[in-house]
Scaffold this active site. Structure first.
Site, PDB file in Angstrom:
ATOM      1  N   SER A 184       0.818  -1.209   0.000  1.00 46.00           N
ATOM      2  CA  SER A 184       0.000   0.000   0.000  1.00 46.00           C
ATOM      3  C   SER A 184       0.849   1.255   0.000  1.00 46.00           C
ATOM      4  O   SER A 184       1.939   1.286   0.556  1.00 46.00           O
ATOM      5  CB  SER A 184      -0.916   0.029   1.223  1.00 46.00           C
ATOM      6  OG  SER A 184      -1.653   1.243   1.220  1.00 46.00           O
TER       7      SER A 184
ATOM      8  N   LYS B 229      -4.332  -6.783   3.472  1.00 43.31           N
ATOM      9  CA  LYS B 229      -4.347  -5.647   2.542  1.00 43.31           C
ATOM     10  C   LYS B 229      -5.769  -5.335   2.078  1.00 43.31           C
ATOM     11  O   LYS B 229      -6.162  -4.170   1.944  1.00 43.31           O
ATOM     12  CB  LYS B 229      -3.443  -5.922   1.333  1.00 43.31           C
ATOM     13  CG  LYS B 229      -3.523  -4.862   0.229  1.00 43.31           C
ATOM     14  CD  LYS B 229      -3.156  -3.484   0.765  1.00 43.31           C
ATOM     15  CE  LYS B 229      -2.970  -2.391  -0.273  1.00 43.31           C
ATOM     16  NZ  LYS B 229      -3.942  -2.174  -1.283  1.00 43.31           N
TER      17      LYS B 229
ATOM     18  N   HIS C 273      -7.407  -3.499   4.761  1.00 43.96           N
ATOM     19  CA  HIS C 273      -6.846  -2.138   4.720  1.00 43.96           C
ATOM     20  C   HIS C 273      -7.659  -1.293   3.742  1.00 43.96           C
ATOM     21  O   HIS C 273      -8.055  -0.166   4.038  1.00 43.96           O
ATOM     22  CB  HIS C 273      -5.371  -2.193   4.304  1.00 43.96           C
ATOM     23  CG  HIS C 273      -4.800  -0.874   3.843  1.00 43.96           C
ATOM     24  ND1 HIS C 273      -5.092  -0.331   2.604  1.00 43.96           N
ATOM     25  CD2 HIS C 273      -3.991   0.021   4.465  1.00 43.96           C
ATOM     26  CE1 HIS C 273      -4.478   0.840   2.482  1.00 43.96           C
ATOM     27  NE2 HIS C 273      -3.807   1.076   3.598  1.00 43.96           N
ATOM     28  N   ASN C 274      -7.921  -1.843   2.565  1.00 48.08           N
ATOM     29  CA  ASN C 274      -8.671  -1.084   1.559  1.00 48.08           C
ATOM     30  C   ASN C 274     -10.120  -0.864   1.975  1.00 48.08           C
ATOM     31  O   ASN C 274     -10.692   0.185   1.701  1.00 48.08           O
ATOM     32  CB  ASN C 274      -8.606  -1.800   0.204  1.00 48.08           C
ATOM     33  CG  ASN C 274      -7.276  -1.585  -0.491  1.00 48.08           C
ATOM     34  OD1 ASN C 274      -6.271  -1.334   0.155  1.00 48.08           O
ATOM     35  ND2 ASN C 274      -7.259  -1.697  -1.799  1.00 48.08           N
TER      36      ASN C 274
ATOM     37  N   GLU D  49     -10.009   1.911   4.182  1.00 54.33           N
ATOM     38  CA  GLU D  49      -9.740   3.086   3.327  1.00 54.33           C
ATOM     39  C   GLU D  49     -11.054   3.624   2.738  1.00 54.33           C
ATOM     40  O   GLU D  49     -11.295   4.838   2.738  1.00 54.33           O
ATOM     41  CB  GLU D  49      -8.765   2.641   2.223  1.00 54.33           C
ATOM     42  CG  GLU D  49      -8.483   3.634   1.118  1.00 54.33           C
ATOM     43  CD  GLU D  49      -7.602   3.010   0.011  1.00 54.33           C
ATOM     44  OE1 GLU D  49      -6.498   2.532   0.315  1.00 54.33           O
ATOM     45  OE2 GLU D  49      -8.026   3.004  -1.164  1.00 54.33           O
TER      46      GLU D  49
HETATM   47  C1  6PG Z   1      -3.239   1.429  -1.581  1.00 59.64           C
HETATM   48  C2  6PG Z   1      -4.543   1.635  -2.297  1.00 59.64           C
HETATM   49  C3  6PG Z   1      -4.485   1.014  -3.654  1.00 59.64           C
HETATM   50  C4  6PG Z   1      -5.576   1.535  -4.581  1.00 59.64           C
HETATM   51  C5  6PG Z   1      -6.936   1.021  -4.256  1.00 59.64           C
HETATM   52  C6  6PG Z   1      -8.007   1.902  -4.794  1.00 59.64           C
HETATM   53  O1  6PG Z   1      -3.298   0.835  -0.523  1.00 59.64           O
HETATM   54  O2  6PG Z   1      -2.210   1.875  -2.077  1.00 59.64           O
HETATM   55  O3  6PG Z   1      -5.569   1.048  -1.570  1.00 59.64           O
HETATM   56  O4  6PG Z   1      -4.469  -0.359  -3.495  1.00 59.64           O
HETATM   57  O5  6PG Z   1      -5.556   2.902  -4.566  1.00 59.64           O
HETATM   58  O6  6PG Z   1      -7.038  -0.234  -4.866  1.00 59.64           O
HETATM   59  O7  6PG Z   1      -9.169   1.192  -4.782  1.00 59.64           O
HETATM   60  P1  6PG Z   1     -10.470   1.650  -5.538  1.00 59.64           P
HETATM   61  O8  6PG Z   1     -10.095   1.949  -6.954  1.00 59.64           O
HETATM   62  O9  6PG Z   1     -11.351   0.459  -5.411  1.00 59.64           O
HETATM   63  O10 6PG Z   1     -10.976   2.860  -4.822  1.00 59.64           O
END
Ligand code: 6PG
Length: 471
Positions: A128, A182, A185-186, A189
């Site tokens: 990430s 991970k 984590h998303n 996010e």
């Molecule tokens: C990270 C982000 C990366 C990406 C996401 C965006 O941890 O660096 O999470 O993995 O920006 O996949 O996800 P979406 O396109 O689904 O918002």
């Protein structure tokens, strides 16, 4: 000299990871299916470190010291399988194949098992931090076998972000543990961003301009909310095009690549409530559901105006709602990791998860140091019950409730804040109306119920004399 590590796939993430390794003195083999891309990479960055630009996969493999460490950074899914298939015959016992993309952890479990069969290690590593993180120091969440981490870990730790001198990279557990962490984590996010969007929406409804709200976020970033996403919110809100705030001209339809959706799908299967993450995924779906939104334009309701006497007090209440909701989202995500870890035997150390999320990753936040400490000495069933967290939630909840009430009264949707609060009130309830749900299930389907006053399983003869029988 032989290369210590190799990267397959030179799109921006792969290219930046390769440059990161090289910038720390490692010799890096690079390969891309389209040779032109490898040549462009060499022309652009060849001088910045020691690279072996391999035109074929055979030459790429031959350039690596053993056990080989190959990091695949191609499109998740079929692309990854294709590369693995081509690699297998070229590799030798104990070589390590790393998938650094956003793979589904079930795919990672399948690939790990398949490579183990042929004497190879497969490591699903969550990475990430976006493009800049890959180049300067991401947060890295590797799974796979402990033996593979012994060989690979030092390299990954070397290129990861550092907080207080500690690398934001740690072994998460066997097979798919890294990609699972991970994925969550998303999911967090998504929730973090939804809360931020709701805060912006509420403050806008209270009459504040994007620039004023940008200043609010800049202030918030100094305190408890200190985090990367709060920091960049302030920057995005401050951006203007032709004198208009950029945020006001960006189309209001949020997209997604799928990791948030996976988080919710898997939470449903695990039976772990992650309603804040689910609301965040649904908020994006709703925003993009044009037919639904168009057909709903005539629906009546309050006009989204929040009248305020004391703007400072409202800003402070929204800060409390944001902080509390964020804690709930973390609690839900960590519960999901904890539950999956028990189910799959990963033994994920939640304190370590919080530690490596403190830097490099998108959700990096001051709160994570506190979470690290809270989980360090205790096996918490939920973050909400951690003493310092429970106390702060107690202190901020009046403001949190006020914000949900004010938003609801004004017709400003706050699905994230509301879901977080509903979860908080649900889990702290001594008794839930699930008892009535059980009664109804027993009525129409003889699904039975248990009682609080005696052991056993019971059914009421609803269509008979309504006496109760023990099953
Ligand atoms: C990270 C982000 C990366 C990406 C996401 C965006 O941890 O660096 O999470 O993995 O920006 O996949 O996800 P979406 O396109 O689904 O918002």
């Amino acid at each position: 000299p032989l290369a210590q590590v190799g990267v397959i796939g030179l799109a921006v993430m792969g290219s930046n990871l390769a440059r990161n390794f090289a910038s720390r003195g490692h010799t890096v083999a690079v390969y891309n299916r389209t040779v032109a891309k490898t040549e462009t990479f060499s022309a652009d960055f060849g001088q910045d470190g020691t690279f072996v630009a391999a035109p074929t996969l055979e030459e790429f493999v031959a350039a690596l010291e053993r056990p080989r460490k190959v990091i695949i950074m191609v499109q998740a899914g079929a692309g990854t399988d294709a590369v693995i298939e081509q690699l297998i015959p070229l590799l030798e016992q104990d070589d390590i194949v790393v998938d650094g993309g956003n793979a589904h952890y079930e795919d990672t479990r399948r690939r790990e098992a398949a490579l183990r069969e042929v004497g190879l290690h497969f490591v699903g590593a969550g990475i990430s931090g976006g493009e800049e993180g890959a180049l300067l120091g991401p947060s890295i969440m590797p799974g796979g076998s402990p033996e593979s981490y012994a060989a690979l870990g030092p390299l990954l730790e070397d290129i990861s972000a550092k907080v207080d001198g500690e690398p934001c990279c740690a072994y998460m557990g066997t097979d798919g543990a890294g990609h699972f962490v991970k994925m969550v984590h998303n999911g967090i996010e998504y929730a973090d961003m939804q809360f931020i969007a709701e805060a912006y929406d509420i403050l806008t409804a209270a009459g504040m301009t994007a620039r004023e709200i940008s200043d609010v976020f800049r202030q918030w970033n100094i305190g408890d909310l200190d985090s990367y996403l709060i920091e960049i919110t302030s920057e995005v809100l401050d951006q203007e095009v032709d004198g208009t705030p950029l945020v006001e001209v960006i189309m209001d339809q949020a997209e997604q690549k799928g990791t948030g959706r996976w988080t919710v799908q898997i939470a449903l299967e695990l039976g772990v409530p992650v309603n804040t993450i689910a609301e965040s995924v649904f908020a994006r779906s709703t925003s993009g559901h044009s037919a639904l939104r168009e057909a709903s334009q005539g629906l009546t309701g309050p006009d989204r105006t929040i009248s305020v006497d004391d703007r400072t007090a409202l800003v402070d209440a929204v800060r409390a709602a944001l902080w509390s909701s964020k804690v709930v989202a973390y609690a839900q995500g960590l519960d999901q990791i904890r539950t999956a870890s028990a189910q799959y035997g990963w033994d994920v150390n939640i304190s370590e998860v919080a530690r490596i999320w403190r830097g490099g990753c998108i959700i990096r936040a001051k709160l994570l140091e506190r979470i690290r400490q809270e989980y360090a000495g205790a096996n918490l069933a939920t973050l909400l019950a951690a003493p310092s967290v429970a106390a702060d939630l107690g202190n901020s909840q009046d403001a949190w409730r006020h914000v949900v009430a004010v938003a609801t009264g004004a017709g400003v949707p706050a699905p994230g804040f509301s879901a977080a609060l509903a979860y908080y009130d649900t889990v702290r309830s001594e008794r839930l109306p699930a008892s009535l749900v059980q009664g109804l299930r027993d009525f129409f389907g003889a699904h039975t119920y248990q009682r609080i006053d005696k052991p056993g399983t019971f059914h009421t003869l609803w269509s008979g004399d309504r006496s109760e029988v023990e099953i």
